[in-house]
Design a protein around this motif. Structure first.
Motif, PDB file in Angstrom:
ATOM      1  N   ILE A 284       0.342   8.105   5.459  1.00  0.00           N
ATOM      2  CA  ILE A 284      -0.118   7.583   4.166  1.00  0.00           C
ATOM      3  C   ILE A 284       0.470   6.197   3.931  1.00  0.00           C
ATOM      4  O   ILE A 284      -0.207   5.286   3.449  1.00  0.00           O
ATOM      5  CB  ILE A 284       0.281   8.552   3.031  1.00  0.00           C
ATOM      6  CG1 ILE A 284      -0.437   9.896   3.189  1.00  0.00           C
ATOM      7  CG2 ILE A 284      -0.027   7.934   1.663  1.00  0.00           C
ATOM      8  CD1 ILE A 284      -0.034  10.933   2.156  1.00  0.00           C
ATOM      9  N   GLY A 285       1.765   6.023   4.272  1.00  0.00           N
ATOM     10  CA  GLY A 285       2.395   4.714   4.116  1.00  0.00           C
ATOM     11  C   GLY A 285       1.730   3.653   4.979  1.00  0.00           C
ATOM     12  O   GLY A 285       1.580   2.490   4.566  1.00  0.00           O
ATOM     13  N   ILE A 286       1.315   4.048   6.187  1.00  0.00           N
ATOM     14  CA  ILE A 286       0.606   3.097   7.066  1.00  0.00           C
ATOM     15  C   ILE A 286      -0.706   2.676   6.422  1.00  0.00           C
ATOM     16  O   ILE A 286      -1.058   1.484   6.397  1.00  0.00           O
ATOM     17  CB  ILE A 286       0.354   3.736   8.443  1.00  0.00           C
ATOM     18  CG1 ILE A 286       1.676   4.088   9.117  1.00  0.00           C
ATOM     19  CG2 ILE A 286      -0.468   2.815   9.327  1.00  0.00           C
ATOM     20  CD1 ILE A 286       1.513   4.870  10.410  1.00  0.00           C
ATOM     21  N   ALA A 287      -1.443   3.663   5.877  1.00  0.00           N
ATOM     22  CA  ALA A 287      -2.734   3.361   5.254  1.00  0.00           C
ATOM     23  C   ALA A 287      -2.555   2.491   4.014  1.00  0.00           C
ATOM     24  O   ALA A 287      -3.359   1.577   3.765  1.00  0.00           O
ATOM     25  CB  ALA A 287      -3.447   4.669   4.891  1.00  0.00           C
ATOM     26  N   GLU A 288      -1.507   2.729   3.228  1.00  0.00           N
ATOM     27  CA  GLU A 288      -1.275   1.916   2.034  1.00  0.00           C
ATOM     28  C   GLU A 288      -0.861   0.497   2.407  1.00  0.00           C
ATOM     29  O   GLU A 288      -1.247  -0.470   1.741  1.00  0.00           O
ATOM     30  CB  GLU A 288      -0.204   2.569   1.158  1.00  0.00           C
ATOM     31  CG  GLU A 288      -0.678   3.812   0.420  1.00  0.00           C
ATOM     32  CD  GLU A 288       0.341   4.293  -0.606  1.00  0.00           C
ATOM     33  OE1 GLU A 288       1.297   3.541  -0.877  1.00  0.00           O
ATOM     34  OE2 GLU A 288       0.172   5.398  -1.138  1.00  0.00           O
ATOM     35  N   ALA A 289      -0.075   0.350   3.457  1.00  0.00           N
ATOM     36  CA  ALA A 289       0.384  -0.981   3.865  1.00  0.00           C
ATOM     37  C   ALA A 289      -0.772  -1.873   4.293  1.00  0.00           C
ATOM     38  O   ALA A 289      -0.690  -3.108   4.198  1.00  0.00           O
ATOM     39  CB  ALA A 289       1.402  -0.854   5.002  1.00  0.00           C
ATOM     40  N   ASN A 290      -1.866  -1.259   4.772  1.00  0.00           N
ATOM     41  CA  ASN A 290      -3.015  -2.059   5.206  1.00  0.00           C
ATOM     42  C   ASN A 290      -3.724  -2.752   4.050  1.00  0.00           C
ATOM     43  O   ASN A 290      -4.540  -3.646   4.271  1.00  0.00           O
ATOM     44  CB  ASN A 290      -4.013  -1.170   5.959  1.00  0.00           C
ATOM     45  CG  ASN A 290      -3.489  -0.733   7.318  1.00  0.00           C
ATOM     46  OD1 ASN A 290      -2.679  -1.439   7.934  1.00  0.00           O
ATOM     47  ND2 ASN A 290      -3.929   0.416   7.788  1.00  0.00           N
ATOM     48  N   PHE A 291      -3.415  -2.356   2.800  1.00  0.00           N
ATOM     49  CA  PHE A 291      -4.007  -3.028   1.637  1.00  0.00           C
ATOM     50  C   PHE A 291      -3.346  -4.377   1.368  1.00  0.00           C
ATOM     51  O   PHE A 291      -3.890  -5.198   0.647  1.00  0.00           O
ATOM     52  CB  PHE A 291      -3.863  -2.148   0.384  1.00  0.00           C
ATOM     53  CG  PHE A 291      -4.864  -1.019   0.318  1.00  0.00           C
ATOM     54  CD1 PHE A 291      -6.071  -1.188  -0.342  1.00  0.00           C
ATOM     55  CD2 PHE A 291      -4.591   0.189   0.918  1.00  0.00           C
ATOM     56  CE1 PHE A 291      -6.995  -0.147  -0.417  1.00  0.00           C
ATOM     57  CE2 PHE A 291      -5.496   1.240   0.854  1.00  0.00           C
ATOM     58  CZ  PHE A 291      -6.711   1.068   0.188  1.00  0.00           C
ATOM     59  N   TYR A 292      -2.161  -4.597   1.909  1.00  0.00           N
ATOM     60  CA  TYR A 292      -1.367  -5.780   1.580  1.00  0.00           C
ATOM     61  C   TYR A 292      -1.459  -6.831   2.695  1.00  0.00           C
ATOM     62  O   TYR A 292      -1.794  -6.511   3.840  1.00  0.00           O
ATOM     63  CB  TYR A 292       0.095  -5.384   1.375  1.00  0.00           C
ATOM     64  CG  TYR A 292       0.296  -4.436   0.218  1.00  0.00           C
ATOM     65  CD1 TYR A 292       0.497  -4.916  -1.068  1.00  0.00           C
ATOM     66  CD2 TYR A 292       0.272  -3.049   0.421  1.00  0.00           C
ATOM     67  CE1 TYR A 292       0.675  -4.046  -2.133  1.00  0.00           C
ATOM     68  CE2 TYR A 292       0.452  -2.176  -0.634  1.00  0.00           C
ATOM     69  CZ  TYR A 292       0.646  -2.681  -1.913  1.00  0.00           C
ATOM     70  OH  TYR A 292       0.810  -1.822  -2.956  1.00  0.00           O
ATOM     71  N   PRO A 293      -1.151  -8.086   2.367  1.00  0.00           N
ATOM     72  CA  PRO A 293      -1.186  -9.137   3.394  1.00  0.00           C
ATOM     73  C   PRO A 293      -0.174  -8.860   4.498  1.00  0.00           C
ATOM     74  O   PRO A 293       0.892  -8.283   4.261  1.00  0.00           O
ATOM     75  CB  PRO A 293      -0.819 -10.414   2.614  1.00  0.00           C
ATOM     76  CG  PRO A 293      -1.096 -10.089   1.194  1.00  0.00           C
ATOM     77  CD  PRO A 293      -0.834  -8.635   1.029  1.00  0.00           C
ATOM     78  N   SER A 294      -0.544  -9.270   5.688  1.00  0.00           N
ATOM     79  CA  SER A 294       0.381  -9.162   6.821  1.00  0.00           C
ATOM     80  C   SER A 294       0.746 -10.558   7.292  1.00  0.00           C
ATOM     81  O   SER A 294      -0.090 -11.465   7.310  1.00  0.00           O
ATOM     82  CB  SER A 294      -0.254  -8.369   7.966  1.00  0.00           C
ATOM     83  OG  SER A 294      -1.414  -9.013   8.444  1.00  0.00           O
TER      84      SER A 294
END
Length: 478
Positions: A314-324
């Protein structure tokens, strides 16, 4: 810009990346060990004569005090192919973890290249400055590096999930080990049970042979009928007919044990053909306390690790919403002549961050997050079911063992009374006060009771193996 200024720029870039990483946050839920829902103590109706709350025996098979069984289990633990495959799958899982964990560190690549070419006289770029009138050489060497700044914990969550999957593979290997130990013990107990059935059958056959001889003599003396002879001969043939089937079962069971030890068929016949008594426990079974079941049972540990991996996803999926943010850099030397390569005038470098911002993904990121959350909920339900199933298995195994012991006691009494009855019937027949049908009936009853008793002894030991497996004993020794 002089050399020191360029070095300062590189140092500042690295320092900025470090500060960004330290200032980052972990998105997504943190994993919390689930409540097992198991009781504090086992049920009071469990027989204290059979069970106690001591620590579950790790090498539980040694409680049967059978050196052949212990030897077989040692062979299985070192040679079994299923166990070796499970170990390989664990190694593969660890390799995947190492691959994922490497994303926490910068990627650094070095290389050397050489090109010989010519630029177009009409083209837009002429890197050699020769107006495309002659060939030129390009020698290039250097180091390239990239590093994703883990601002939102995407990489950390990926490492966390990969680590949980290593635990899944480890639990799978432990489950294979526990299952193999129980399967080996079960096959061995069945073999000894079959051999006891063979012995009982052979003893009854000897008695039937004597009965045929006796009735034949009495027939010749005129004190028995041809019906008596036929009935005695029929019983003799009926008992003989049991032996080939039992011998086939014994052979197949020995081959099953050979397969478990990764050996060709009949490899263990020399060791196992010699009859030995059915392994039996001479003490109570230590069951531990219910709360320890979640730590001992490999399937519960596996379900917990699956839940951990799903939570981290879930944390991986949420992190994809933010800039990298990815930091990249390169430094090296480039020259037209090999002899110039390495001099300060041929050096080159480039440093800088790149930012990727998700703007429009068509609902893909939201769908992936919903998928991860759904998988986490499913894993939580699977954990609850696994724990509940384990509890049921323990309860069924305990009651099964208790009932098998009760059945054995009753059958022992039945065999003792049947033997007395047979001796009395044979005596009356010899004295001529009873016909042979009475002897035949009593002998059939004795044979049935003796066969049931031998089967019951094996069933009781098999029930003990089932209980040890349900308790999750044995895997720590793997």
């Amino acid at each position: 810009m002089n050399r020191q200024q360029k070095i300062n720029i590189a140092a500042k870039t690295i320092a900025m990346a470090g500060l960004l990483t330290l200032g980052g946050c972990m998105v997504g839920p943190d994993f919390k060990q689930p409540e097992s829902g198991l009781p504090q103590t086992w049920q009071d109706q469990y027989s204290k004569r059979l069970m106690n709350e001591g620590q579950v025996a790790n090498k539980w098979w040694e409680q049967f005090h059978d050196p052949v069984l212990s030897q077989l289990i040692n062979q299985v633990s070192t040679s079994n192919l299923d166990l070796k495959m499970a170990a390989e799958r664990l190694s593969q899982s660890k390799a995947i973890f190492q691959s994922v964990a490497s994303e926490r560190l910068p990627s650094v690549d070095g290389g050397v290249s050489y090109n010989r070419g010519r630029s177009s006289q009409k083209g837009l770029a002429d890197i050699a400055g020769l107006d495309g009138k002659s060939n030129f050489n390009v020698w290039d060497t250097g180091i390239d590096s990239t590093w994703e700044v883990d601002l939102w914990g995407r990489v950390k969550r990926a490492v966390e999930a990969a680590d949980a999957k290593v635990t899944v593979a480890e639990s799978d290997r432990q489950a294979v080990y526990l299952s193999l130990m129980a399967e080996t013990a079960s096959h061995y107990i069945r073999l000894r049970g079959i051999q006891e059935l063979l012995e009982v059958t052979q003893q009854n056959l000897d008695t039937a042979n004597k009965a045929v001889n006796l009735t034949q003599i009495k027939f010749e003396q005129g004190v028995a009928t041809d019906l008596d002879v036929s009935e005695a001969s029929a019983l003799q043939a009926s008992i003989q007919a049991r032996i080939p089937s039992l011998e086939q079962q014994a052979s197949e069971t020995m081959n099953a044990l050979s397969l478990l030890t990764a050996q060709p068929p009949s490899s263990l016949n020399k060791t196992l053909t010699h009859r030995s008594k059915i392994p039996s426990l001479d003490s109570t079974i230590a069951m531990g306390v219910p709360s320890e079941l979640a730590q001992r049972r490999p399937d519960i540990r596996r379900a917990e690790a699956q839940l951990h991996a799903a939570t981290a996803s879930i944390g991986i999926a949420e992190a994809n919403f933010y800039p990298s943010i990815t930091l990249s850099g390169s430094m090296g030397f480039q020259a037209n002549q090999l002899s110039d390569l390495g001099s300060w005038s041929t050096h080159r470098f480039a440093f800088g961050p790149s930012v990727n911002i998700p703007i429009f993904e068509g609902g893909r990121l939201k769908a992936m997050l919903e998928l991860s959350e759904g998988q986490q909920k499913e894993a939580a339900l699977a954990y609850q079911k696994t724990v509940l199933s384990a509890w049921h298995e323990v309860d069924d195994a305990v009651l099964g063992l208790e009932n098998q012991q009760k059945r054995e006691r009753h059958l022992e009494e039945a065999v003792a009374q049947s033997r007395k009855a047979l001796a009395s019937a044979q005596s009356q027949y010899k004295q001529g006060t009873s016909d042979y049908l009475n002897v035949l009936s009593v002998q059939n009853s004795l044979l049935a009771n003796e066969l049931d008793l031998a089967t019951s002894k094996a069933s009781k030991s098999l029930a003990a193996v089932r209980l040890y497996k349900a308790l999750g004993g044995g895997w720590k020794d793997s």
